[in-house]
Motif scaffolding. Structure first.
Motif, PDB file in Angstrom:
ATOM      1  N   GLN A  85     -16.576   9.648  34.581  1.00  0.00           N
ATOM      2  CA  GLN A  85     -15.237   9.066  34.646  1.00  0.00           C
ATOM      3  C   GLN A  85     -15.063   8.017  33.544  1.00  0.00           C
ATOM      4  O   GLN A  85     -15.961   7.244  33.250  1.00  0.00           O
ATOM      5  N   GLN A  86     -13.890   7.982  32.915  1.00  0.00           N
ATOM      6  CA  GLN A  86     -13.600   7.025  31.849  1.00  0.00           C
ATOM      7  C   GLN A  86     -12.844   5.830  32.431  1.00  0.00           C
ATOM      8  O   GLN A  86     -11.807   5.993  33.079  1.00  0.00           O
ATOM      9  N   LEU A  87     -13.384   4.649  32.183  1.00  0.00           N
ATOM     10  CA  LEU A  87     -12.749   3.424  32.667  1.00  0.00           C
ATOM     11  C   LEU A  87     -12.391   2.515  31.495  1.00  0.00           C
ATOM     12  O   LEU A  87     -13.190   2.335  30.570  1.00  0.00           O
ATOM     13  N   ARG A  88     -11.222   1.950  31.546  1.00  0.00           N
ATOM     14  CA  ARG A  88     -10.807   0.963  30.550  1.00  0.00           C
ATOM     15  C   ARG A  88     -11.243  -0.417  31.061  1.00  0.00           C
ATOM     16  O   ARG A  88     -10.818  -0.858  32.132  1.00  0.00           O
ATOM     17  N   ILE A  89     -12.126  -1.079  30.320  1.00  0.00           N
ATOM     18  CA  ILE A  89     -12.608  -2.416  30.686  1.00  0.00           C
ATOM     19  C   ILE A  89     -11.839  -3.432  29.853  1.00  0.00           C
ATOM     20  O   ILE A  89     -12.024  -3.523  28.631  1.00  0.00           O
ATOM     21  N   VAL A  90     -10.957  -4.159  30.491  1.00  0.00           N
ATOM     22  CA  VAL A  90     -10.076  -5.101  29.782  1.00  0.00           C
ATOM     23  C   VAL A  90     -10.429  -6.530  30.197  1.00  0.00           C
ATOM     24  O   VAL A  90     -10.345  -6.881  31.379  1.00  0.00           O
ATOM     25  N   PRO A  91     -10.848  -7.393  29.252  1.00  0.00           N
ATOM     26  CA  PRO A  91     -11.202  -8.778  29.601  1.00  0.00           C
ATOM     27  C   PRO A  91     -10.035  -9.520  30.242  1.00  0.00           C
ATOM     28  O   PRO A  91      -8.866  -9.209  29.980  1.00  0.00           O
ATOM     29  N   LYS A  92     -10.362 -10.495  31.057  1.00  0.00           N
ATOM     30  CA  LYS A  92      -9.336 -11.319  31.688  1.00  0.00           C
ATOM     31  C   LYS A  92      -8.754 -12.281  30.669  1.00  0.00           C
ATOM     32  O   LYS A  92      -9.480 -12.875  29.871  1.00  0.00           O
ATOM     33  N   LYS A  93      -7.442 -12.434  30.683  1.00  0.00           N
ATOM     34  CA  LYS A  93      -6.779 -13.365  29.772  1.00  0.00           C
ATOM     35  C   LYS A  93      -6.901 -14.788  30.306  1.00  0.00           C
ATOM     36  O   LYS A  93      -6.757 -15.027  31.505  1.00  0.00           O
ATOM     37  N   LEU A  94      -7.176 -15.719  29.405  1.00  0.00           N
ATOM     38  CA  LEU A  94      -7.248 -17.125  29.782  1.00  0.00           C
ATOM     39  C   LEU A  94      -5.854 -17.725  29.800  1.00  0.00           C
ATOM     40  O   LEU A  94      -4.920 -17.205  29.170  1.00  0.00           O
ATOM     41  N   SER A  95      -5.704 -18.831  30.510  1.00  0.00           N
ATOM     42  CA  SER A  95      -4.418 -19.538  30.568  1.00  0.00           C
ATOM     43  C   SER A  95      -4.300 -20.441  29.343  1.00  0.00           C
ATOM     44  O   SER A  95      -5.062 -21.401  29.194  1.00  0.00           O
ATOM     45  N   MET A  96      -3.357 -20.111  28.463  1.00  0.00           N
ATOM     46  CA  MET A  96      -3.183 -20.865  27.227  1.00  0.00           C
ATOM     47  C   MET A  96      -1.725 -21.231  27.012  1.00  0.00           C
ATOM     48  O   MET A  96      -0.823 -20.477  27.370  1.00  0.00           O
ATOM     49  N   HIS A  97      -1.521 -22.403  26.415  1.00  0.00           N
ATOM     50  CA  HIS A  97      -0.187 -22.822  25.980  1.00  0.00           C
ATOM     51  C   HIS A  97      -0.385 -23.634  24.710  1.00  0.00           C
ATOM     52  O   HIS A  97      -0.907 -24.728  24.734  1.00  0.00           O
ATOM     53  N   GLY A  98       0.032 -23.046  23.581  1.00  0.00           N
ATOM     54  CA  GLY A  98      -0.244 -23.699  22.302  1.00  0.00           C
ATOM     55  C   GLY A  98      -1.747 -23.744  22.080  1.00  0.00           C
ATOM     56  O   GLY A  98      -2.446 -22.749  22.251  1.00  0.00           O
ATOM     57  N   GLN A  99      -2.255 -24.928  21.728  1.00  0.00           N
ATOM     58  CA  GLN A  99      -3.692 -25.072  21.499  1.00  0.00           C
ATOM     59  C   GLN A  99      -4.462 -25.364  22.787  1.00  0.00           C
ATOM     60  O   GLN A  99      -5.694 -25.383  22.786  1.00  0.00           O
ATOM     61  N   HIS A 100      -3.760 -25.587  23.888  1.00  0.00           N
ATOM     62  CA  HIS A 100      -4.394 -25.961  25.152  1.00  0.00           C
ATOM     63  C   HIS A 100      -4.869 -24.723  25.918  1.00  0.00           C
ATOM     64  O   HIS A 100      -4.118 -23.770  26.119  1.00  0.00           O
ATOM     65  N   ILE A 101      -6.114 -24.763  26.375  1.00  0.00           N
ATOM     66  CA  ILE A 101      -6.701 -23.676  27.168  1.00  0.00           C
ATOM     67  C   ILE A 101      -7.199 -24.279  28.478  1.00  0.00           C
ATOM     68  O   ILE A 101      -8.029 -25.194  28.461  1.00  0.00           O
ATOM     69  N   VAL A 102      -6.709 -23.803  29.605  1.00  0.00           N
ATOM     70  CA  VAL A 102      -7.151 -24.292  30.915  1.00  0.00           C
ATOM     71  C   VAL A 102      -8.061 -23.244  31.538  1.00  0.00           C
ATOM     72  O   VAL A 102      -7.690 -22.070  31.652  1.00  0.00           O
ATOM     73  N   MET A 103      -9.271 -23.679  31.944  1.00  0.00           N
ATOM     74  CA  MET A 103     -10.299 -22.746  32.408  1.00  0.00           C
ATOM     75  C   MET A 103     -11.002 -23.249  33.659  1.00  0.00           C
ATOM     76  O   MET A 103     -11.014 -24.444  33.934  1.00  0.00           O
ATOM     77  N   THR A 104     -11.613 -22.308  34.369  1.00  0.00           N
ATOM     78  CA  THR A 104     -12.551 -22.665  35.425  1.00  0.00           C
ATOM     79  C   THR A 104     -13.868 -23.069  34.774  1.00  0.00           C
ATOM     80  O   THR A 104     -14.076 -22.878  33.571  1.00  0.00           O
TER      81      THR A 104
END
Length: 328
Positions: free
Chosen positions: A113-132
């Motif tokens: 079976q073929q699966l598309r593995i797509v990374p999770k997008k991070l929360s970004m606004h401008g240069q700011h990145i909010v992460m766990t």
């Protein structure tokens, strides 16, 4: 009988090795940047966009550096023995995310079976990145930096404080600080590289390759990373949440491991230890009007070098040992 028993044990051992080897050889969705790579080339190669690559990896610019690692979308062919749980662990995605990306109605997988593995997008606004915390760990591991960093600064914001945090206004607070730093302090952008919030999340704002700005002085800034911890941690004001406390310890430990630092007054510093007028490090030997209380008189037992050595550095070292023990 004994020979047969030993033969069975050997066969089981070999099967375990083969199984583990098969999982170890599973294609990775982590791409290492080559000397002539550009984001455009990498996006084209993996059938995605520059905008999405930036969101997958928390990129603050359109440039990449040789040796940097990027999470990319891939097509994966299911192998015998694969489960959603295994794939989730391998590709750092939830089972639900894999199912959603591939419109799967059940957890059952078929060989081939073929699966598309797509990374999770991070929360970004401008240069700011909010992460766990875990997202920050991955972000830090995958990135390379061209500035020598030997000092981690800890600050508290004082204002904004806990009463200004609503639980979902991370970007609004970051943009407010950035606007204040630009307009009122005449700094190029937001002063700090990192911010921690009461809910335990982490923001990367000022790029690590750019030295921080602020009243702590150039001697601390030139080789430093600045961390602003949201809150007023002077005694009698905000009481730090467990989530934020855990994040501060974990994040500082990760930074020490990344940049090869051992917790000490020479590697992890408090704003309180630097003279506001001269920019010289004074440690505990200053008059109150020459220094700030930052990161707070109640910050991990106090803002003195004694309190840092007794209450803060041991937590950092312990967490560094815990993280190191998980490395392969």
């Amino acid at each position: 009988m004994k020979k047969h028993f030993l033969l069975i044990i050997c066969l089981i051992y070999c099967l375990v090795i083969v199984a583990n080897s098969a999982y170890a050889q599973r294609p990775s969705n982590l791409y290492e940047v080559k000397p002539d790579d550009t984001l455009s080339k990498i996006a084209q190669k993996y059938h995605t966009s520059i905008a999405d690559l930036k969101l997958y990896n928390g990129l603050q610019a359109n440039t990449v550096t040789e040796g940097q690692k990027l999470l990319v979308p891939i097509t994966y062919t299911v192998r015998s023995g694969d489960t959603l749980k295994h794939l989730s662990s391998t590709f750092q995605l939830s089972s639900e995310a894999i199912k959603k990306a591939n419109r799967l109605s059940s957890d059952q997988l078929q060989k081939g079976q073929q699966l598309r593995i797509v990374p999770k997008k991070l929360s970004m606004h401008g240069q700011h990145i909010v992460m766990t915390r875990e997202q920050f760990k991955t972000w830090l591991e995958n990135n390379t930096f061209n500035r020598k960093i030997t000092l981690i600064q800890h600050h508290h914001t004082w204002l904004p404080s806990y009463k200004d945090f609503t639980g979902n206004n991370h970007f609004a607070m970051l943009e407010g600080m950035e606007n204040f730093h630009r307009k009122n302090m005449n700094w190029k952008t937001i002063a700090q590289n990192l911010t921690t919030f009461p809910d335990g999340t982490i923001a990367v704002s000022r790029p690590f390759n750019i030295a921080p700005e602020g009243s702590i002085g150039n001697k601390a800034n030139d080789a430093g990373l600045m961390i602003e911890n949201i809150g007023n941690f002077d005694i009698g004001h905000d009481v730090m949440t467990k989530e934020q406390k855990d994040t501060i310890v974990y994040m500082t430990a990760l930074l020490c491991l990344k940049f090869g630092l051992t917790p000490s007054i020479d590697s992890i510093t408090y704003h309180h230890w630097w003279n506001l007028k001269t920019g010289e490090r004074v440690l505990d030997n200053a008059k109150s009007f020459d220094v700030k209380t930052c990161p707070g008189t109640g910050f991990f037992g106090g803002n003195t070098t004694t309190s840092a050595k007794k209450y803060f550095y041991p937590l950092i070292q312990k967490k560094m040992n815990e993280i190191s023990s998980t490395f392969e």
